[in-house]
Design an enzyme around this catalytic site. Structure first.
Site, short mmCIF file in Angstrom:
data_model
loop_
_atom_site.label_atom_id
_atom_site.label_comp_id
_atom_site.label_asym_id
_atom_site.label_seq_id
_atom_site.Cartn_x
_atom_site.Cartn_y
_atom_site.Cartn_z
N LYS A 177 0.92 -1.11 0.03
CA LYS A 177 0.04 0.16 -0.03
C LYS A 177 0.82 1.38 -0.12
O LYS A 177 1.47 1.64 0.94
CB LYS A 177 -0.97 -0.07 1.29
N GLY A 230 6.70 5.58 8.33
CA GLY A 230 5.95 6.80 8.32
C GLY A 230 5.53 7.43 9.64
O GLY A 230 6.78 7.59 10.32
N SER A 231 4.70 8.02 10.05
CA SER A 231 4.52 8.97 11.29
C SER A 231 4.92 8.09 12.51
O SER A 231 4.54 6.94 12.60
CB SER A 231 3.30 9.73 11.22
N GLY A 235 2.88 4.47 13.49
CA GLY A 235 3.66 3.46 13.70
C GLY A 235 3.44 2.65 15.04
O GLY A 235 3.57 1.48 15.19
N GLU A 252 9.97 2.26 10.55
CA GLU A 252 10.56 3.37 10.57
C GLU A 252 9.87 4.74 10.72
O GLU A 252 8.75 4.82 10.11
CB GLU A 252 11.44 3.44 9.14
N CYS A 286 13.11 11.93 6.73
CA CYS A 286 13.16 11.48 8.29
C CYS A 286 14.66 11.77 8.95
O CYS A 286 14.86 11.83 10.01
CB CYS A 286 12.75 10.16 8.30
N GLN A 333 0.66 19.97 4.61
CA GLN A 333 1.95 20.22 5.19
C GLN A 333 2.39 21.68 5.24
O GLN A 333 3.35 22.10 6.09
CB GLN A 333 2.85 19.36 4.21
N GLU A 385 9.34 16.82 15.69
CA GLU A 385 9.53 16.62 14.01
C GLU A 385 8.42 17.32 13.26
O GLU A 385 7.46 17.01 13.39
CB GLU A 385 9.48 15.01 13.67
#
Length: 483
Positions: A177, A230-231, A235, A252, A286, A333, A385
């Site tokens: 996906k 992802g975030s 996660g 990650e 990241c 964003q 972040e």
């Protein structure tokens, strides 16, 4: 713009579009009025079909000839590299990465497939003498089964490649996906894979929302492993669901990466490293160095030169050759970046330059790279972040204070130091808690043939990439035999 409605790839075929009630429009962030592609969204039922197809193909592919797997992966890598400019233009169009960076990403994707083509032929195992007489022991690796792959929007072809290639290499089947913000690169990759010689069901790709497609993949009892990038928030949810099902998971989830600049650093090197690591790819990495920690002796000259070079960067359409930094990925964003700039000002930091929405005739999501000084370690802009070109500069007195500041984070993905001192460079490499450490290099540059991953809140599970990918994508079997 493509006039054809594109669909998901399930059980060896692109699904026939049945209607137009749930359509995803992929827009160009440099020109939001331009639609790159239209896609028919997948739902839970189609996702279940893909999982069933992957399960049905699993045993045969796990036992397939390694030369077959090597040839398939090599064909995929070859076609990606042959079409590198076409794919880079598409990536740039949908994600906003400038062409030069997009080209590098496509190259990395192609090289990843070619690396694992060779790795498919490097079957590893161990043979032992038992502590019992006349008993032999073999230890070897087997495929895990069906692997669910969920990838982010910031590297729309490289990250899928470095997950899909090792999954297939080690005999797993895939349900993939991609992020809905960047479906075109994923579709192009699936189209290449569809002609590589893979048996039906081995690779499946579903374009659809996380709440339907992603959630179905994660919760399915027929998915044996999940790899997610992802975030951090998402996660953690993935980890909780995987733990409840007792299946392996690889996460990650980002970082707040430090770059330490010491008094003995070469000034131009330090500024270039900070600029590349903080602002290139619009800061949407990241591994970006969003915290720069500078010792007092070089601080003033570093800040002056960094501001000069930052102001000289050309912000604009990702397709134009003169552009240094393209748009951020979407309006959401852009709003997030602007809200963090305001938060920094509210908390008392000094905005040295940037941090503004740059208007354009096309309405692109342009944001000028921001530098904050007079930052404290408690500020949100320093700790959270942002995932945009917003840089915080912290002034410290010496190396030990700089090292302590670098470690003061719940993340641990990447860290860097700029210095001419071998003593400090070696100490930083040895003591840093980050999973990847750079010396006189940007924190965001990594190679495809070695391990990628972090510690603390950045990562969970075995490393990605290189030979280390075997640890996640295979399970170990130990066999005993009486001689």
């Amino acid at each position: 713009m493509s006039s054809v409605m594109k669909t998901s790839y399930v059980n060896g075929e692109f699904v026939v579009c049945q209607g137009t009630e749930d359509i995803l429009e992929n827009i160009n962030p440099s020109n939001p009025s331009e639609i790159v592609d239209r896609f028919a969204r997948a739902d839970e039922a189609l996702t279940q079909q893909a999982i069933a197809a992957a399960k049905a193909a699993s045993k045969e592919w796990a036992n397939s000839n390694p030369q077959l797997r090597a040839d398939v992966l090599d064909r995929i890598g070859t076609e990606i590299l042959e079409r590198r400019e076409e794919l880079a233009k598409l990536l740039s169009l949908e994600e906003g990465k400038i062409f030069k960076e997009a080209l590098g990403e496509v190259d990395r994707a192609g090289r990843s497939f070619k690396f694992y083509a060779q790795e498919a032929l490097r079957a590893v195992g161990e043979k032992y003498n038992s502590v019992r007489d006349q008993v032999g022991i073999d230890v070897y690796n087997q495929a895990v089964g069906v692997v669910g792959i969920i990838s982010p929007w910031n590297f729309p072809i490289a990250i899928p490649a470095w997950k899909i290639a090792p999954a297939l290499c080690f005999g797993n089947t895939v349900v993939f996906k991609p992020a809905e913000l960047v479906p075109s690169s994923a579709w192009a990759l699936a189209e290449i894979i569809s002609r590589s010689g893979l048996p039906a069901g081995v690779f499946n790709m579903l374009i659809g929302p996380g709440r339907k497609v992603g959630d179905t993949i994660i919760r399915s009892p027929d998915v044996n492993a999940i790899t997610f990038t992802g975030s951090e928030g998402t996660g953690r949810q993935v980890a909780e669901i995987a733990a409840s099902r007792l299946v392996r998971v690889q996460l990650e989830m980002g970082g707040k990466n430090p770059l330490v600049v010491l008094d003995d650093a070469d000034l131009e090197t330090a500024v270039d490293v900070a600029l590349q690591g903080s602002f290139f790819s619009t800061g949407q990495r990241c591994t970006a160095s969003s915290r720069v920690i500078v010792t007092a002796g070089i601080y003033d000259s570093f800040i002056k030169r960094l501001e000069e070079k930052t102001r000289s960067l050309k912000i604009g359409d990702a397709a134009k050759a003169e552009t240094d930094i393209g748009p951020v990925v979407d309006s959401k964003q852009l709003k997030q970046n602007l809200s963090y700039v305001q938060a920094g000002l509210d908390e008392g930091a000094t905005l040295l330059c940037g941090g503004e929405h740059l208007p354009s005739e096309e309405g692109g999501f342009y944001f000028t790279p921001a530098i904050f000084t007079n930052v404290t370690s408690e500020m949100r802009i320093y700790r959270e972040e942002i995932f945009g070109p917003v840089l915080c500069v912290l002034k410290v007195e010496n190396y030990e204070e700089a090292f302590a500041a670098a470690e003061d984070t719940p993340f641990g993905l990447s860290a860097g130091i700029v210095t001419t001192s071998l003593k400090y460079a070696e100490d930083f490499k040895r003591r840093s808690s980050a999973g990847m450490v750079m010396v006189n290099l940007a924190t965001a540059g990594v190679d495809y043939h070695v391990a990628f991953g972090g510690n603390k809140g950045s990562s969970l599970g075995p490393r990605e990439q290189g030979t280390y990918a075997r640890q996640f994508f295979t399970k170990v079997k130990t066999t005993y035999q009486l001689a």
